[in-house]
Design an enzyme around this catalytic site. Structure first.
Site, PDB file in Angstrom:
ATOM      1  N   THR A   1       0.848  -1.135   0.070  1.00  0.00           N
ATOM      2  CA  THR A   1      -0.011   0.207   0.095  1.00  0.00           C
ATOM      3  C   THR A   1       1.028   1.299  -0.047  1.00  0.00           C
ATOM      4  OG1 THR A   1      -1.396   1.370   1.538  1.00  0.00           O
ATOM      5  CG2 THR A   1      -0.010  -0.313   2.466  1.00  0.00           C
ATOM      6  N   ASP A   2       0.267   2.359  -0.344  1.00  0.00           N
ATOM      7  CA  ASP A   2       0.854   3.661  -0.407  1.00  0.00           C
ATOM      8  C   ASP A   2       1.097   4.298   0.972  1.00  0.00           C
ATOM      9  OD1 ASP A   2      -1.571   4.298   0.173  1.00  0.00           O
ATOM     10  OD2 ASP A   2      -1.796   5.900  -1.675  1.00  0.00           O
ATOM     11  N   GLU A   3       0.423   3.383   1.896  1.00  0.00           N
ATOM     12  CA  GLU A   3       0.447   3.959   3.403  1.00  0.00           C
ATOM     13  C   GLU A   3       1.822   3.766   3.928  1.00  0.00           C
ATOM     14  OE1 GLU A   3      -2.781   3.594   5.870  1.00  0.00           O
ATOM     15  OE2 GLU A   3      -4.135   3.732   4.274  1.00  0.00           O
TER      16      GLU A   3
ATOM     17  N   TYR B   1      -1.491  -0.339  11.387  1.00  0.00           N
ATOM     18  CA  TYR B   1      -1.668  -1.034   9.947  1.00  0.00           C
ATOM     19  C   TYR B   1      -0.638  -0.799   9.156  1.00  0.00           C
ATOM     20  CZ  TYR B   1      -3.253  -1.407   5.042  1.00  0.00           C
ATOM     21  OH  TYR B   1      -3.220  -1.752   3.613  1.00  0.00           O
TER      22      TYR B   1
ATOM     23  N   LYS C   1       2.262  -3.114   7.352  1.00  0.00           N
ATOM     24  CA  LYS C   1       2.736  -3.328   5.846  1.00  0.00           C
ATOM     25  C   LYS C   1       3.872  -3.257   5.450  1.00  0.00           C
ATOM     26  CE  LYS C   1      -0.377  -4.520   3.229  1.00  0.00           C
ATOM     27  NZ  LYS C   1      -0.500  -5.817   2.811  1.00  0.00           N
TER      28      LYS C   1
HETATM   29  P1  NAD Z   1     -10.108  -6.955   3.041  1.00  0.00           P
HETATM   30  O1  NAD Z   1      -9.833  -6.604   4.346  1.00  0.00           O
HETATM   31  O2  NAD Z   1     -11.215  -6.594   2.083  1.00  0.00           O
HETATM   32  O3  NAD Z   1      -9.844  -8.492   2.769  1.00  0.00           O
HETATM   33  C1  NAD Z   1      -8.701  -9.258   3.425  1.00  0.00           C
HETATM   34  C2  NAD Z   1      -8.949 -10.691   3.223  1.00  0.00           C
HETATM   35  O4  NAD Z   1      -7.654 -11.290   3.998  1.00  0.00           O
HETATM   36  C3  NAD Z   1     -10.203 -11.332   3.857  1.00  0.00           C
HETATM   37  O5  NAD Z   1     -10.804 -12.291   2.922  1.00  0.00           O
HETATM   38  C4  NAD Z   1      -9.565 -11.971   4.811  1.00  0.00           C
HETATM   39  O6  NAD Z   1     -10.304 -12.987   5.448  1.00  0.00           O
HETATM   40  C5  NAD Z   1      -8.224 -12.295   4.478  1.00  0.00           C
HETATM   41  N1  NAD Z   1      -7.169 -12.605   5.840  1.00  0.00           N
HETATM   42  C6  NAD Z   1      -7.036 -11.544   6.820  1.00  0.00           C
HETATM   43  N2  NAD Z   1      -6.136 -12.215   7.672  1.00  0.00           N
HETATM   44  C7  NAD Z   1      -5.661 -13.523   7.009  1.00  0.00           C
HETATM   45  C8  NAD Z   1      -5.024 -14.496   7.615  1.00  0.00           C
HETATM   46  N3  NAD Z   1      -4.138 -14.335   8.515  1.00  0.00           N
HETATM   47  N4  NAD Z   1      -4.852 -15.696   6.522  1.00  0.00           N
HETATM   48  C9  NAD Z   1      -5.649 -15.845   5.734  1.00  0.00           C
HETATM   49  N5  NAD Z   1      -6.470 -14.819   5.370  1.00  0.00           N
HETATM   50  C10 NAD Z   1      -6.615 -13.744   5.850  1.00  0.00           C
HETATM   51  O7  NAD Z   1      -8.673  -6.084   2.238  1.00  0.00           O
HETATM   52  P2  NAD Z   1      -8.575  -5.510   0.800  1.00  0.00           P
HETATM   53  O8  NAD Z   1      -9.146  -4.095   1.057  1.00  0.00           O
HETATM   54  O9  NAD Z   1      -9.014  -6.507  -0.131  1.00  0.00           O
HETATM   55  O10 NAD Z   1      -6.892  -5.829   0.924  1.00  0.00           O
HETATM   56  C11 NAD Z   1      -6.285  -6.693   0.432  1.00  0.00           C
HETATM   57  C12 NAD Z   1      -4.705  -6.262   0.065  1.00  0.00           C
HETATM   58  O11 NAD Z   1      -4.691  -5.007  -0.514  1.00  0.00           O
HETATM   59  C13 NAD Z   1      -4.153  -6.095   1.745  1.00  0.00           C
HETATM   60  O12 NAD Z   1      -2.849  -6.554   1.676  1.00  0.00           O
HETATM   61  C14 NAD Z   1      -4.173  -4.501   1.735  1.00  0.00           C
HETATM   62  O13 NAD Z   1      -3.180  -4.239   2.765  1.00  0.00           O
HETATM   63  C15 NAD Z   1      -3.929  -4.264   0.304  1.00  0.00           C
HETATM   64  N6  NAD Z   1      -4.147  -2.905  -0.139  1.00  0.00           N
HETATM   65  C16 NAD Z   1      -5.748  -2.521  -0.005  1.00  0.00           C
HETATM   66  C17 NAD Z   1      -6.129  -0.965  -0.142  1.00  0.00           C
HETATM   67  C18 NAD Z   1      -7.474  -0.793  -0.104  1.00  0.00           C
HETATM   68  O14 NAD Z   1      -7.907   0.293  -0.561  1.00  0.00           O
HETATM   69  N7  NAD Z   1      -8.318  -1.655   0.402  1.00  0.00           N
HETATM   70  C19 NAD Z   1      -5.256  -0.335  -1.073  1.00  0.00           C
HETATM   71  C20 NAD Z   1      -3.816  -0.863  -1.280  1.00  0.00           C
HETATM   72  C21 NAD Z   1      -3.274  -2.207  -0.701  1.00  0.00           C
HETATM   73  O1  TDX Z   2     -15.939   7.243   8.601  1.00  0.00           O
HETATM   74  C1  TDX Z   2     -15.033   7.351   7.944  1.00  0.00           C
HETATM   75  N1  TDX Z   2     -14.774   8.792   7.808  1.00  0.00           N
HETATM   76  C2  TDX Z   2     -13.724   9.378   7.190  1.00  0.00           C
HETATM   77  O2  TDX Z   2     -13.521  10.586   7.090  1.00  0.00           O
HETATM   78  C3  TDX Z   2     -13.846   6.634   7.267  1.00  0.00           C
HETATM   79  C4  TDX Z   2     -14.026   5.242   7.523  1.00  0.00           C
HETATM   80  C5  TDX Z   2     -12.730   7.195   6.721  1.00  0.00           C
HETATM   81  N2  TDX Z   2     -12.772   8.526   6.592  1.00  0.00           N
HETATM   82  C6  TDX Z   2     -11.526   9.226   5.970  1.00  0.00           C
HETATM   83  C7  TDX Z   2     -10.325   8.617   6.854  1.00  0.00           C
HETATM   84  C8  TDX Z   2      -9.322   8.698   5.415  1.00  0.00           C
HETATM   85  O3  TDX Z   2      -8.863  10.219   5.262  1.00  0.00           O
HETATM   86  O4  TDX Z   2     -11.538   8.928   4.807  1.00  0.00           O
HETATM   87  C9  TDX Z   2     -10.161   8.554   4.220  1.00  0.00           C
HETATM   88  C10 TDX Z   2     -10.088   7.085   3.754  1.00  0.00           C
HETATM   89  O5  TDX Z   2     -10.330   6.123   4.935  1.00  0.00           O
HETATM   90  P1  TDX Z   2     -10.230   4.780   4.919  1.00  0.00           P
HETATM   91  O6  TDX Z   2     -11.373   4.039   3.778  1.00  0.00           O
HETATM   92  O7  TDX Z   2     -10.417   3.939   6.028  1.00  0.00           O
HETATM   93  O8  TDX Z   2      -8.761   4.343   4.010  1.00  0.00           O
HETATM   94  P2  TDX Z   2      -7.416   4.957   4.493  1.00  0.00           P
HETATM   95  O9  TDX Z   2      -7.364   5.008   5.785  1.00  0.00           O
HETATM   96  O10 TDX Z   2      -7.160   5.851   3.708  1.00  0.00           O
HETATM   97  O11 TDX Z   2      -6.928   3.079   3.906  1.00  0.00           O
HETATM   98  C11 TDX Z   2      -7.106   2.844   2.728  1.00  0.00           C
HETATM   99  O12 TDX Z   2      -6.334   2.955   1.767  1.00  0.00           O
HETATM  100  C12 TDX Z   2      -4.812   2.209   1.836  1.00  0.00           C
HETATM  101  C13 TDX Z   2      -7.140   1.192   2.896  1.00  0.00           C
HETATM  102  O13 TDX Z   2      -8.191   1.151   4.095  1.00  0.00           O
HETATM  103  C14 TDX Z   2      -6.021   0.592   3.309  1.00  0.00           C
HETATM  104  O14 TDX Z   2      -6.170  -0.941   3.333  1.00  0.00           O
HETATM  105  C15 TDX Z   2      -5.116   0.726   2.238  1.00  0.00           C
HETATM  106  O15 TDX Z   2      -3.750   0.127   2.427  1.00  0.00           O
END
Ligand code: NAD
Ligand code: TDX
Length: 337
Positions: free
Chosen positions: A126-128, A151, A155
């Site tokens: 992730t970019d975070e 988190y 990562k």
């Molecule tokens: P999500 O939370 O929707 O899904 C995570 C999945 O991983 C779930 O199905 C969960 O059951 C499984 N999981 C968690 N812990 C586990 C374990 N110990 N063993 C096996 N399975 C396990 O997450 P997402 O949003 O789909 O993110 C997927 C990946 O992409 C993550 O690695 C996250 O860090 C990365 N990512 C997410 C975003 C975003 O915006 N959501 C952005 C950049 C990177």
């Molecule tokens: O209720 C809310 N109100 C609010 O203002 C929530 C849930 C979020 N926010 C804000 C916080 C952040 O600035 O919105 C922005 C986005 O929040 P999230 O959806 O929680 O995402 P973020 O914290 O940016 O992280 C996401 O992007 C990078 C994903 O959850 C991560 O898994 C990924 O790595």
């Protein structure tokens, strides 16, 4: 057959990846290992039922015995690690499971990959991990890591461990670092689905702080097109940023959702800020564009409209989710609103 272990394939991005890859290619045999945490949902996997080249195993990536057994049984040649605890707010409520799944779990996968000599290990990051930007500049692959939340620290730790396995043992590791995703099947704890569902349920929209924190948004399909490009063409030991040049303050997104759903901005409620809230993320994805020829295909306006429509059409999916564990989480995080 190309046997690919995809972990976390029942989550938002992993399930989208599996649906996409099963549709595109018949020569990948996908083994989906997922613990089915609160965020995992087999309903997300729309194509898998009908495919012979797809297997689901419920299990934890931290379980070395199971992981080693699967590598042997399926003769795993490739790994794509999506599995993680993924929500920043939950990592603030309690960090332990983040370190177990994201750091130790990745370590188990790396050790098995080394032992069974896999041909590629893609770590989905992730970019975070880069921390927070001021109003200027973009994250490049050279930006020093400065993760700020439990988190993002988990990562970044996993990224560094994966790179150390490349440096030390020559394991063919590649890493992707993507910006904020949105799209269908996203768990409604994240900003966009949470705001859509609260609007549909006539609940207040909780905006953290002044609403001016900036995120860089990408449609999940574009993210997974990039994951596929890095998986197939990425150079070992390299990191690839993924983003769609769509920076936006949170409040603009919330207002856009309200406009699309024909609701009043009176539904917005400014609430206490997230502790340690990163101010701005913005990705420079020049490297993947110029080296691997990937570009985002979807505009934010079109893909957000499509996403809103998906939540309107799939009430059953999210109603089931918000009637479960989500209620406890929502009350802890937001109080009774
Ligand atoms: P999500 O939370 O929707 O899904 C995570 C999945 O991983 C779930 O199905 C969960 O059951 C499984 N999981 C968690 N812990 C586990 C374990 N110990 N063993 C096996 N399975 C396990 O997450 P997402 O949003 O789909 O993110 C997927 C990946 O992409 C993550 O690695 C996250 O860090 C990365 N990512 C997410 C975003 C975003 O915006 N959501 C952005 C950049 C990177
Ligand atoms: O209720 C809310 N109100 C609010 O203002 C929530 C849930 C979020 N926010 C804000 C916080 C952040 O600035 O919105 C922005 C986005 O929040 P999230 O959806 O929680 O995402 P973020 O914290 O940016 O992280 C996401 O992007 C990078 C994903 O959850 C991560 O898994 C990924 O790595």
């Amino acid at each position: 057959m190309n046997n690919v272990l995809v972990t976390g394939g029942a989550g938002f991005i992993g399930s989208n990846f599996i649906n996409y890859i099963l549709d595109e290619r018949d020569d990948y045999n996908i083994i989906n290992l997922d613990k089915l945490t609160y965020a995992g949902n087999l309903e997300n996997l729309v194509l898998s039922e009908t495919k012979k080249n797809y297997h689901f195993i419920k299990g934890d990536i931290i379980n070395a015995e199971l992981v080693n057994y699967l590598f042997q049984k399926f003769d795993i040649k490739y790994v794509i690690n999506f599995a993680a605890e993924s929500h920043v707010d939950r990592s603030i409520l309690g960090s332990e499971v983040f370190f177990r799944s994201n750091v130790l779990g990745t370590n188990v996968l790396l050790e098995a990959s080394r032992k069974f000599e896999v041909e590629k290990f893609l770590q989905v990051s992730t970019d975070e991990v880069y921390g927070s930007l001021d109003s200027e500049g973009l994250f490049t692959e050279e930006t020093p890591l400065h993760p700020n939340s439990p988190y993002s620290v988990s990562k970044a730790s996993a990224d560094m461990m994966a790179l150390s396995f490349h440096h030390t043992y020559g394991l063919p590791v590649v890493i992707t670092r993507c910006s904020n995703n949105y799209g269908s099947y996203q768990f409604p704890e994240k900003l966009i689905p949470l705001m859509i569902i609260n609007t549909l349920n006539n609940k207040k929209l909780p905006v953290y702080g002044d609403g001016m924190n900036v995120r860089d948004w990408i449609y999940v399909v574009d993210h997974n097109r990039a994951v596929k490009a890095v998986f197939e063409k990425g150079k070992e030991g390299e990191v690839y940023n993924i983003g769609a040049r769509t920076e936006m303050p949170n409040i603009e997104i919330v207002k856009l959702i309200l406009r699309e759903l024909g609701k009043s901005e009176d539904m917005i409620e400014y609430v206490k800020d997230r502790p340690g809230h990163d101010r701005r993320y913005a990705i420079d994805s020049t490297k993947i564009e110029s080296e691997l020829g990937w570009n985002p295909k979807f505009t934010f306006e079109d893909a957000v409209s499509q996403t809103i429509k998906w939540y309107l059409d799939n009430e059953q999916w999210w109603k089931r989710i918000i009637s479960g564990e989500y209620q406890n989480y929502y009350q802890t995080q937001y109080g009774l609103r």
